[in-house]
Design an enzyme around this catalytic site. Structure first.
Site, PDB file in Angstrom:
ATOM      1  N   ASN A 157       7.264  27.832 -16.003  1.00 43.61           N
ATOM      2  CA  ASN A 157       6.241  27.882 -17.063  1.00 43.61           C
ATOM      3  C   ASN A 157       4.941  28.511 -16.560  1.00 43.61           C
ATOM      4  O   ASN A 157       3.853  28.153 -16.994  1.00 43.61           O
ATOM      5  CB  ASN A 157       5.976  26.498 -17.681  1.00 43.61           C
TER       6      ASN A 157
ATOM      7  N   CYS B  88      11.083  28.544 -19.675  1.00 46.73           N
ATOM      8  CA  CYS B  88      11.583  29.197 -18.463  1.00 46.73           C
ATOM      9  C   CYS B  88      11.655  28.153 -17.359  1.00 46.73           C
ATOM     10  O   CYS B  88      11.702  26.945 -17.646  1.00 46.73           O
ATOM     11  CB  CYS B  88      10.727  30.404 -18.086  1.00 46.73           C
TER      12      CYS B  88
ATOM     13  N   CYS C  41       5.274  32.195 -15.450  1.00 51.80           N
ATOM     14  CA  CYS C  41       5.470  33.655 -15.546  1.00 51.80           C
ATOM     15  C   CYS C  41       5.989  34.077 -16.923  1.00 51.80           C
ATOM     16  O   CYS C  41       5.254  34.651 -17.738  1.00 51.80           O
ATOM     17  CB  CYS C  41       6.436  34.146 -14.469  1.00 51.80           C
ATOM     18  N   ARG C  42       7.275  33.804 -17.189  1.00 45.10           N
ATOM     19  CA  ARG C  42       7.907  34.382 -18.389  1.00 45.10           C
ATOM     20  C   ARG C  42       7.558  33.663 -19.683  1.00 45.10           C
ATOM     21  O   ARG C  42       7.198  34.298 -20.677  1.00 45.10           O
ATOM     22  CB  ARG C  42       9.440  34.385 -18.212  1.00 45.10           C
ATOM     23  N   SER C  43       7.703  32.322 -19.728  1.00 43.67           N
ATOM     24  CA  SER C  43       7.497  31.646 -21.018  1.00 43.67           C
ATOM     25  C   SER C  43       6.039  31.660 -21.473  1.00 43.67           C
ATOM     26  O   SER C  43       5.788  31.801 -22.677  1.00 43.67           O
ATOM     27  CB  SER C  43       8.099  30.243 -21.042  1.00 43.67           C
TER      28      SER C  43
ATOM     29  N   ASP D  80      13.485  37.044 -13.548  1.00 45.03           N
ATOM     30  CA  ASP D  80      12.352  36.198 -13.155  1.00 45.03           C
ATOM     31  C   ASP D  80      11.396  36.965 -12.232  1.00 45.03           C
ATOM     32  O   ASP D  80      11.732  37.244 -11.076  1.00 45.03           O
ATOM     33  CB  ASP D  80      12.875  34.944 -12.445  1.00 45.03           C
TER      34      ASP D  80
HETATM   35  P1  4NP Z   1       8.985  31.426 -14.422  1.00 46.97           P
HETATM   36  O1  4NP Z   1       8.985  31.875 -12.889  1.00 46.97           O
HETATM   37  O2  4NP Z   1      10.176  30.531 -14.605  1.00 46.97           O
HETATM   38  O3  4NP Z   1       9.116  32.706 -15.198  1.00 46.97           O
HETATM   39  O4  4NP Z   1       7.649  30.717 -14.653  1.00 46.97           O
HETATM   40  C1  4NP Z   1       9.014  30.967 -11.818  1.00 46.97           C
HETATM   41  C2  4NP Z   1       7.861  30.397 -11.377  1.00 46.97           C
HETATM   42  C3  4NP Z   1       7.886  29.527 -10.293  1.00 46.97           C
HETATM   43  C4  4NP Z   1       9.097  29.255  -9.667  1.00 46.97           C
HETATM   44  C5  4NP Z   1      10.270  29.836 -10.129  1.00 46.97           C
HETATM   45  C6  4NP Z   1      10.228  30.686 -11.204  1.00 46.97           C
HETATM   46  N1  4NP Z   1       9.149  28.396  -8.531  1.00 46.97           N
HETATM   47  O5  4NP Z   1      10.220  28.259  -7.943  1.00 46.97           O
HETATM   48  O6  4NP Z   1       8.121  27.804  -8.173  1.00 46.97           O
END
Ligand code: 4NP
Length: 156
Positions: free
Chosen positions: A11, A8, A13-15, A125
């Site tokens: 790294n 994702c 939240c989703r993955s 997301d």
């Molecule tokens: P993820 O979510 O891709 O599912 O881990 C996010 C976590 C952090 C950020 C964006 C998406 N960020 O912009 O910091």
């Protein structure tokens, strides 16, 4: 050993949710010695951090173990080291294709390609939406179909 990587953006939240949920499914199927699982983010901001508290509380609720998970950034060698590389959304997918270039890689796909009847193609997301429950429902279904697909293809 079949190697599976979930990707994702951050790294956190989703993955990592997909990694933990898929690991539980693989263990329950008795395949933990045959399938190895990891996750990574295309971004660098959260390197070394544990999963987001929204992901942690959801995994706690469903009794899914996530001990020791730490964010890392995806690197070029990942696309050749892993057999199945699952992107959470179209942006992650294009980043993976860019990283892969012309190399021969594992199978790169969007996770929700494995749920053809889903009405969304990207895992939304939750870092921005705040909706971790929706992510769990999608990831849980997609991972179970991914496992069936891998077992068929790899004859596990
Ligand atoms: P993820 O979510 O891709 O599912 O881990 C996010 C976590 C952090 C950020 C964006 C998406 N960020 O912009 O910091």
């Amino acid at each position: 050993m079949v190697r599976v990587l979930f990707v994702c953006l951050g790294n956190i939240c989703r993955s990592p949710m997909a990694e933990a949920v898929f690991r539980k499914q693989v263990e329950e199927a008795g395949l933990k010695d045959q399938i190895s699982i990891d996750s990574a983010g295309t971004g660098h901001w959260h390197i070394g951090k544990p999963p987001h508290e929204g992901t942690r509380s959801l995994l706690d609720r469903y009794d899914v173990d996530y001990a020791g998970l730490k964010a890392r950034q995806v690197k070029e060698e990942d696309v050749t080291r892993f057999d199945y590389i699952l992107a959470m959304d179209a942006d992650n997918l294009s980043q993976l294709h860019a990283l892969a270039g012309r190399q021969t890689t594992g199978e790169i796909a969007r996770l929700l390609d494995f749920v053809p009847d889903s009405n969304v193609a990207d895992v939304p997301d939750p870092y921005f939406t705040g909706n971790f429950d929706e992510v769990y429902e999608l990831v849980n279904e997609a991972c179970s179909r991914l496992l069936t697909y891998i077992c068929d293809r790899e004859q596990l």
